[in-house]
Scaffold this active site. Structure first.
Site, mmCIF file in Angstrom:
data_model
loop_
_atom_site.group_PDB
_atom_site.id
_atom_site.type_symbol
_atom_site.label_atom_id
_atom_site.label_comp_id
_atom_site.label_asym_id
_atom_site.label_seq_id
_atom_site.Cartn_x
_atom_site.Cartn_y
_atom_site.Cartn_z
ATOM 1 N N CYS A 2 0.847 -1.186 0.000
ATOM 2 C CA CYS A 2 0.000 0.000 0.000
ATOM 3 C C CYS A 2 0.887 1.241 0.000
ATOM 4 O O CYS A 2 1.899 1.295 0.700
ATOM 5 C CB CYS A 2 -0.953 0.081 1.182
ATOM 6 S SG CYS A 2 -2.144 -1.242 1.252
ATOM 7 N N ARG A 27 3.998 -0.340 -4.743
ATOM 8 C CA ARG A 27 3.678 -0.825 -3.402
ATOM 9 C C ARG A 27 2.362 -1.610 -3.373
ATOM 10 O O ARG A 27 2.026 -2.221 -2.358
ATOM 11 C CB ARG A 27 3.593 0.340 -2.424
ATOM 12 C CG ARG A 27 4.879 1.122 -2.291
ATOM 13 C CD ARG A 27 4.757 2.185 -1.238
ATOM 14 N NE ARG A 27 4.672 1.616 0.072
ATOM 15 C CZ ARG A 27 5.706 1.348 0.860
ATOM 16 N NH1 ARG A 27 6.927 1.627 0.461
ATOM 17 N NH2 ARG A 27 5.533 0.819 2.032
ATOM 18 N N TRP A 71 -2.674 -2.753 -1.760
ATOM 19 C CA TRP A 71 -2.375 -4.173 -1.894
ATOM 20 C C TRP A 71 -3.220 -4.854 -0.825
ATOM 21 O O TRP A 71 -2.972 -4.679 0.372
ATOM 22 C CB TRP A 71 -0.893 -4.429 -1.654
ATOM 23 C CG TRP A 71 -0.470 -5.839 -1.926
ATOM 24 C CD1 TRP A 71 -0.110 -6.376 -3.121
ATOM 25 C CD2 TRP A 71 -0.336 -6.894 -0.977
ATOM 26 N NE1 TRP A 71 0.219 -7.702 -2.978
ATOM 27 C CE2 TRP A 71 0.088 -8.048 -1.668
ATOM 28 C CE3 TRP A 71 -0.555 -7.000 0.400
ATOM 29 C CZ2 TRP A 71 0.318 -9.277 -1.042
ATOM 30 C CZ3 TRP A 71 -0.336 -8.220 1.023
ATOM 31 C CH2 TRP A 71 0.099 -9.328 0.299
ATOM 32 N N ASN A 97 -1.721 2.365 5.622
ATOM 33 C CA ASN A 97 -0.884 1.234 5.229
ATOM 34 C C ASN A 97 -0.546 0.483 6.506
ATOM 35 O O ASN A 97 0.049 1.057 7.406
ATOM 36 C CB ASN A 97 0.396 1.741 4.551
ATOM 37 C CG ASN A 97 1.384 0.625 4.276
ATOM 38 O OD1 ASN A 97 0.989 -0.532 4.119
ATOM 39 N ND2 ASN A 97 2.659 0.962 4.207
ATOM 40 N N GLY A 98 -0.953 -0.792 6.586
ATOM 41 C CA GLY A 98 -0.685 -1.571 7.795
ATOM 42 C C GLY A 98 -1.898 -2.425 8.124
ATOM 43 O O GLY A 98 -2.744 -2.668 7.261
ATOM 44 N N GLU A 471 17.451 -18.035 -7.246
ATOM 45 C CA GLU A 471 17.068 -16.662 -7.601
ATOM 46 C C GLU A 471 16.574 -16.595 -9.056
ATOM 47 O O GLU A 471 15.627 -15.868 -9.362
ATOM 48 C CB GLU A 471 18.252 -15.718 -7.350
ATOM 49 C CG GLU A 471 18.046 -14.278 -7.713
ATOM 50 C CD GLU A 471 16.872 -13.574 -7.003
ATOM 51 O OE1 GLU A 471 16.276 -14.163 -6.071
ATOM 52 O OE2 GLU A 471 16.528 -12.468 -7.425
ATOM 53 N N LYS A 475 12.893 -15.202 -9.980
ATOM 54 C CA LYS A 475 12.652 -14.129 -10.960
ATOM 55 C C LYS A 475 11.690 -14.623 -12.028
ATOM 56 O O LYS A 475 10.784 -13.921 -12.430
ATOM 57 C CB LYS A 475 13.964 -13.694 -11.644
ATOM 58 C CG LYS A 475 14.912 -12.846 -10.834
ATOM 59 C CD LYS A 475 14.461 -11.441 -10.558
ATOM 60 C CE LYS A 475 13.667 -11.376 -9.288
ATOM 61 N NZ LYS A 475 14.358 -11.139 -8.050
ATOM 62 N N GLU A 478 8.073 -15.120 -10.724
ATOM 63 C CA GLU A 478 7.486 -13.867 -10.261
ATOM 64 C C GLU A 478 6.982 -12.999 -11.411
ATOM 65 O O GLU A 478 5.913 -12.408 -11.317
ATOM 66 C CB GLU A 478 8.582 -13.138 -9.490
ATOM 67 C CG GLU A 478 8.233 -11.830 -8.903
ATOM 68 C CD GLU A 478 9.434 -11.224 -8.160
ATOM 69 O OE1 GLU A 478 9.201 -10.414 -7.290
ATOM 70 O OE2 GLU A 478 10.594 -11.570 -8.461
ATOM 71 N N HIS A 494 16.494 -36.984 -6.363
ATOM 72 C CA HIS A 494 15.796 -37.366 -5.132
ATOM 73 C C HIS A 494 14.323 -36.983 -5.175
ATOM 74 O O HIS A 494 13.704 -36.806 -4.134
ATOM 75 C CB HIS A 494 16.489 -36.731 -3.922
ATOM 76 C CG HIS A 494 17.897 -37.217 -3.765
ATOM 77 N ND1 HIS A 494 18.209 -38.491 -3.348
ATOM 78 C CD2 HIS A 494 19.082 -36.614 -4.031
ATOM 79 C CE1 HIS A 494 19.532 -38.641 -3.344
ATOM 80 N NE2 HIS A 494 20.078 -37.519 -3.768
ATOM 81 N N LYS A 593 6.069 -4.630 -3.840
ATOM 82 C CA LYS A 593 7.514 -4.495 -3.673
ATOM 83 C C LYS A 593 7.952 -4.730 -2.225
ATOM 84 O O LYS A 593 8.953 -5.374 -1.978
ATOM 85 C CB LYS A 593 7.909 -3.085 -4.112
ATOM 86 C CG LYS A 593 9.391 -2.778 -4.006
ATOM 87 C CD LYS A 593 10.102 -3.224 -5.233
ATOM 88 C CE LYS A 593 11.598 -3.062 -5.176
ATOM 89 N NZ LYS A 593 12.275 -4.091 -5.963
HETATM 90 O O1 M6R Z 1 12.803 -5.503 0.908
HETATM 91 P P1 M6R Z 1 13.282 -6.897 1.133
HETATM 92 O O2 M6R Z 1 14.583 -7.185 0.510
HETATM 93 O O3 M6R Z 1 13.271 -7.268 2.593
HETATM 94 O O4 M6R Z 1 12.185 -7.803 0.438
HETATM 95 C C1 M6R Z 1 12.196 -9.188 0.575
HETATM 96 C C2 M6R Z 1 11.367 -9.844 -0.506
HETATM 97 O O5 M6R Z 1 10.026 -9.466 -0.383
HETATM 98 C C3 M6R Z 1 11.858 -9.468 -1.899
HETATM 99 O O6 M6R Z 1 13.213 -9.782 -2.026
HETATM 100 C C4 M6R Z 1 11.079 -10.210 -2.990
HETATM 101 O O7 M6R Z 1 11.287 -11.575 -2.901
HETATM 102 C C5 M6R Z 1 11.538 -9.652 -4.336
HETATM 103 N N1 M6R Z 1 10.688 -8.563 -4.747
HETATM 104 C C6 M6R Z 1 11.563 -10.656 -5.411
HETATM 105 O O8 M6R Z 1 12.026 -10.098 -6.601
#
Ligand code: M6R
Length: 598
Positions: A2, A27, A71, A97-98, A471, A475, A478, A494, A593
């Protein structure tokens, strides 16, 4: 998650609020809304992205207002559940936000007192509470009293009818004041404000703030006024704009050579001088705690610290660490987070301190919440990252972890001066190795096009390249919505081999190190099941073409450093897969984000 924004000035609030809100869209983007103050408060809100709000709203006059991009946490993403909320009398408007954790009991009490609710959200109770408290009183005092009745986390911005002020409050969700001339702002994030001002004041937990066109007043939870000077923000507006790229993600991938350079700047001297903040620390192990991409960086850090410092390292996901039993050891706890706002990671930092451990945060956002929760801060200096998928912040987290590993190695006398010089020279070569990968973007795009119809994709690596496989998979899933799974290459047999077929390509990150023959064996196992193999390998690997269907070559780089160019290749891979599939790359469905809820 948010984004909230507030404006009190002399210009028309509507276009300014819309512009700031668009800069916070990363956000959250499932609904959006705005309230502008006039005789009453005029509230407009809609399901969907900010563009929908912009096209549906009439032009409205007024120089004070608040806005929100959501969000969803409590209540589905509908226009009724979109913020702002205005209570029963159209006297106040609230964005939040919260999470208000005691909202059910508050709502029951308010309904019993005659209040009518229009949404399923937790936030709406706060609008009714402020309305009850307001009367002819100051808005700041009414908000202060309403806050005493809520539990949970929040950044609020509140306006009320006929007043040229926005009142904000913060507890565990970010809130920053933008200080202008004849206008002042509130926002979740400085990136929203860069077009208007580079002077900001970070609101702290428990504080309330009142902004009018000409004044900013901050008070603590006891109502005492707090003096705090505005700080200059190092980021520029260009840093937070696409600059001709079709997506923020692509711009941020291409910024990586300079981000690495920035992250190294001045730090190598400190490492060479051995002027460590860690001197004299009584710990013999390290625990790295983080979420998502930052966790994957932490996993690379584990291999680096074990290699350079010969120190045992464990890694743990923040939400798991918080509820785990404390061990007898007294580790250095390293919290990795680009935003510095991830609630689980902040809670983990508090838990580490409660356990009496020394804490270090590796973080990108200056002044973010985690910086106040730890003993030491290492900034990654990546600049603002707007794309939801973390790219340059991941790579600069790796740089910070290389430097930390060298410091720990020097401190424990585990690396010689000669080894240290060689490591430093390898680090200095990384911007060029990354640039080499970027120069291959067209070829990677063509290759991604060939595989973009896949439903599933596997990513494998060994040793320090295993987290790179994780990773790459993260990516890919996501942003392209292809189901991506990362595995240590030795684990496929396995269980996961059962899923492989001609339809499920396997991306193998291959290093010319002591694991080489083993991963070649794993690739052969995969090929025998008919899966196409795409290898990411270094130029000195003259054999790989015999085993893989396609190869992305990286400049010859020592295996401990090739995770950096390798992940850049996989970031481009994921980006071009998503582009070929027509996905909304910077705003993938269902995610935001920063994750400021548990
Ligand atoms: O702000 P942060 O690094 O703590 O965020 C952690 C995850 O939410 C963040 O790395 C998320 O997995 C990425 N947006 C993925 O690309």
């Amino acid at each position: 998650m948010c984004g909230i924004v507030g404006y009190a000035g002399r210009k028309s609030a509507q276009p300014i609020l819309l512009d700031c809100l668009k800069r916070l869209e990363y956000r959250g983007y499932d609904s959006a809304g705005m309230a502008v103050v006039g005789d009453g408060v005029r509230v407009y809100k809609t399901k969907g992205e900010i563009a929908a709000l912009e096209s549906e709203m009439p032009a409205i006059e007024g120089t004070v207002g608040v806005a929100h991009t959501r969000w969803a946490t409590q209540g589905r993403p509908t226009s009724d559940n979109a913020h702002p909320f205005d209570g029963c009398r159209n006297q106040v408007a609230v964005v939040h936000n919260g999470i208000i954790s005691n909202f059910v009991e508050l709502r029951d009490a308010l309904v019993a007192g005659g209040h009518e609710f229009s949404s399923d959200t937790d936030t709406e109770v706060f609008a009714h509470l402020v309305e009850e408290e307001l009367g002819d009183d100051e808005l700041l005092d009414a908000v202060g009293r309403a806050l005493k009745r809520v539990s949970g986390t929040y950044a609020f911005a509140v306006v009320s009818s006929g007043r040229d002020e926005v009142v904000g409050a913060r507890k565990e969700s970010p809130l920053v004041v933008g200080v202008g001339s004849g206008e002042n702002f509130l926002a979740s994030d400085v990136t929203a404000l860069l077009k208007y001002t580079d002077r900001v004041i970070y609101v702290q937990d428990g504080e309330l703030v009142r902004v009018t066109p000409d004044s900013v007043t901050i008070v603590d939870a006891d109502g005492n006024e707090v003096e705090r000077e505005a700080e200059r923000v190092a980021w520029s507006l260009e840093d937070a704009e696409k600059g001709g790229y079709p997506h923020f993600m692509l711009k941020e991938i291409f910024e990586q050579p300079s981000a690495i350079h920035e992250s190294l700047l001045g730090r190598i001297d400190a490492v060479e001088a051995e002027s460590s903040f860690l001197n004299g620390s009584p710990f013999s192990s390290v625990k790295i705690v983080a979420c998502g991409t930052s966790y994957n960086a932490g996993l690379v850090g584990k291999y680096l610290i074990e290699e350079f410092a010969k120190m045992p390292v464990t890694t743990q996901i923040s939400s798991e660490y918080r509820y785990s039993a404390p061990a007898r050891e007294n580790p250095l706890v390293v919290l990795v987070t680009q935003s510095g706002e991830t609630l689980d990671t902040i809670a983990a930092a508090r838990e580490a301190r409660r356990r009496g451990n020394r804490t270090v945060a590796i973080v990108n956002v200056v002044g973010s919440a985690i910086t106040r929760e730890v003993d030491h801060v290492i900034y990654t200096r990546a600049g603002p990252e707007i794309g939801v998928a973390a790219t340059k912040t991941f790579v600069t987290q790796l740089i910070a972890l290389y430097l930390l590993a060298i410091e720990l190695g020097s401190q424990g006398k585990a690396i010689t001066a000669h080894a240290k010089r060689s490591i430093i020279s390898q680090l200095r070569n990384l911007p060029r190795a990354v640039q080499d990968v970027l120069n291959q973007a067209d070829a990677i795009e063509a290759l991604a096009g060939k595989y973009s119809g896949s439903r599933d994709m596997f990513f494998i690596g060994r040793n320090i390249h295993y987290p790179i496989a994780l990773e790459g998979a993260l990516k890919t899933k996501e942003i392209s919505y292809i189901h991506g799974e990362g595995y240590p290459a030795g684990e496929l047999k396995h269980g996961p081999l059962a899923l492989l077929s001609e339809e499920s390509p396997v991306v193998a990150v291959v290093a010319k190190d002591h694991t080489y023959e083993k991963i070649i064996g794993n690739i052969s196992e995969v090929s025998a099941r008919g899966s196409p193999v795409i290898a990411v390998a270094t130029e000195d690997d003259t054999e790989i073409e015999k085993f893989a269907d396609d190869v992305i070559y990286l400049r010859e780089t020592s295996p401990l450093f090739s995770p950096v160019p390798a992940i850049v290749a996989l970031q481009l891979w994921a980006y071009y897969l998503a582009r070929a599939r027509g996905c909304p790359i910077d705003k993938p469905r269902n995610i935001a984000k920063t994750v400021t809820v548990e």
